[in-house]
Design a protein around this motif. Structure first.
Motif, PDB file in Angstrom:
ATOM      1  N   ASP A   1       0.861  -1.181   0.000  1.00  9.62           N
ATOM      2  CA  ASP A   1       0.000   0.000   0.000  1.00  9.62           C
ATOM      3  C   ASP A   1       0.897   1.230   0.000  1.00  9.62           C
ATOM      4  N   HIS A   2       0.463   2.303  -0.650  1.00  9.00           N
ATOM      5  CA  HIS A   2       1.279   3.517  -0.724  1.00  9.00           C
ATOM      6  C   HIS A   2       1.238   4.330   0.571  1.00  9.00           C
ATOM      7  N   ILE A   3       0.451   3.851   1.543  1.00  4.66           N
ATOM      8  CA  ILE A   3       0.366   4.513   2.849  1.00  4.66           C
ATOM      9  C   ILE A   3       0.886   3.558   3.915  1.00  4.66           C
ATOM     10  N   GLY A   4       1.798   4.050   4.746  1.00  2.00           N
ATOM     11  CA  GLY A   4       2.279   3.313   5.905  1.00  2.00           C
ATOM     12  C   GLY A   4       1.792   3.997   7.168  1.00  2.00           C
ATOM     13  N   LEU A   5       1.596   3.232   8.234  1.00  2.00           N
ATOM     14  CA  LEU A   5       1.094   3.768   9.500  1.00  2.00           C
ATOM     15  C   LEU A   5       2.196   3.733  10.552  1.00  2.00           C
ATOM     16  N   VAL A   6       2.440   4.880  11.180  1.00  2.00           N
ATOM     17  CA  VAL A   6       3.464   4.965  12.223  1.00  2.00           C
ATOM     18  C   VAL A   6       2.888   4.382  13.501  1.00  2.00           C
ATOM     19  N   ASP A   7       3.646   3.493  14.131  1.00  2.00           N
ATOM     20  CA  ASP A   7       3.212   2.739  15.307  1.00  2.00           C
ATOM     21  C   ASP A   7       3.462   3.520  16.596  1.00  2.00           C
ATOM     22  N   ASN A   8       2.829   4.679  16.720  1.00  2.00           N
ATOM     23  CA  ASN A   8       2.893   5.491  17.941  1.00  2.00           C
ATOM     24  C   ASN A   8       1.487   5.960  18.260  1.00  2.00           C
ATOM     25  N   CYS A   9       0.969   5.534  19.412  1.00  2.00           N
ATOM     26  CA  CYS A   9      -0.361   5.946  19.837  1.00  2.00           C
ATOM     27  C   CYS A   9      -0.379   7.459  20.005  1.00  2.00           C
ATOM     28  N   THR A  10      -1.430   8.106  19.511  1.00  2.00           N
ATOM     29  CA  THR A  10      -1.513   9.558  19.604  1.00  2.00           C
ATOM     30  C   THR A  10      -1.974  10.017  20.982  1.00  2.00           C
ATOM     31  N   HIS A  11      -2.216   9.093  21.891  1.00  2.28           N
ATOM     32  CA  HIS A  11      -2.578   9.462  23.255  1.00  2.28           C
ATOM     33  C   HIS A  11      -1.307   9.745  24.057  1.00  2.28           C
ATOM     34  N   LEU A  12      -0.436   8.736  24.209  1.00  2.00           N
ATOM     35  CA  LEU A  12       0.793   8.917  24.989  1.00  2.00           C
ATOM     36  C   LEU A  12       2.040   8.371  24.297  1.00  2.00           C
ATOM     37  N   GLY A  13       1.936   8.010  23.035  1.00  4.12           N
ATOM     38  CA  GLY A  13       3.107   7.581  22.284  1.00  4.12           C
ATOM     39  C   GLY A  13       3.503   6.123  22.455  1.00  4.12           C
ATOM     40  N   CYS A  14       2.611   5.302  22.980  1.00  3.68           N
ATOM     41  CA  CYS A  14       2.906   3.879  23.154  1.00  3.68           C
ATOM     42  C   CYS A  14       2.988   3.193  21.788  1.00  3.68           C
TER      43      CYS A  14
END
Length: 178
Positions: free
Chosen positions: A99-112
């Protein structure tokens, strides 16, 4: 009348010469010892391509070939080291392309960081219970924002990851991380 020729004193005394040689030796030795220590503590510069693109790497910093990720089953998520070493999920599509989109594995709540739950088809943060849809949109809080996304391209069996600067396709707005 004095007919003797005056002898001028040398411009550098023996003591000054020995002090100079000793100082130069100490400086060269210290420099030779500190150079490897400096190389150890200063991270090497990352080669970037057009738009700040970098190569996807594994946890040891070795380049991951696209063929290795594409060998995974369709709809699987592969975790790689992306921009600034951030863990990034790459998605294998049904037609065995990335897929041309990758997802960064950092929760937008506290960065977990969190795993992909293939059974529930969600990203689930174990710390505070945030859940994300397969595209990174928030399904359940306390996370306030969708996951950061990156652009993914495959060129000659190399995976290039670059910052996402366009409109966020999930929200139709300017990305919050830009």
């Amino acid at each position: 009348m004095d007919t003797s020729i005056p002898i001028e004193s040398p411009s550098l005394s023996r003591r000054q010469l020995l002090n100079f040689i000793t100082g130069a030796t100490v400086a060269a030795t210290a420099g030779a010892a500190l150079y490897p220590a400096g190389k150890f503590f200063i991270a090497p510069g990352e080669k970037t391509g057009a738009g700040g693109a970098i190569l996807a790497k594994d946890i040891l910093g070795k380049q991951i070939p696209a063929s290795q990720i594409l060998a995974e089953p369709p709809q699987s998520r592969a975790l790689v080291a992306g921009l600034a070493g951030e863990p990034t999920y790459l998605i294998v599509k049904e037609d065995r392309t990335l897929d041309h989109i990758g997802l960064v594995d950092n929760c937008t709540h506290l960065g977990c960081t969190f795993p992909w739950n293939a059974l529930d088809q969600q990203f689930q943060c174990p710390c505070h219970g945030s859940r994300y849809a397969p595209d990174g949109a928030v399904v359940r809080g306390p996370a306030p924002l969708p996951l950061k996304i990156v652009q993914v391209a495959v060129i000659d069996n190399s995976i290039l990851i670059s910052p996402w600067t366009e409109t966020d396709p999930r929200t139709g707005k300017k990305p919050w991380w830009v």
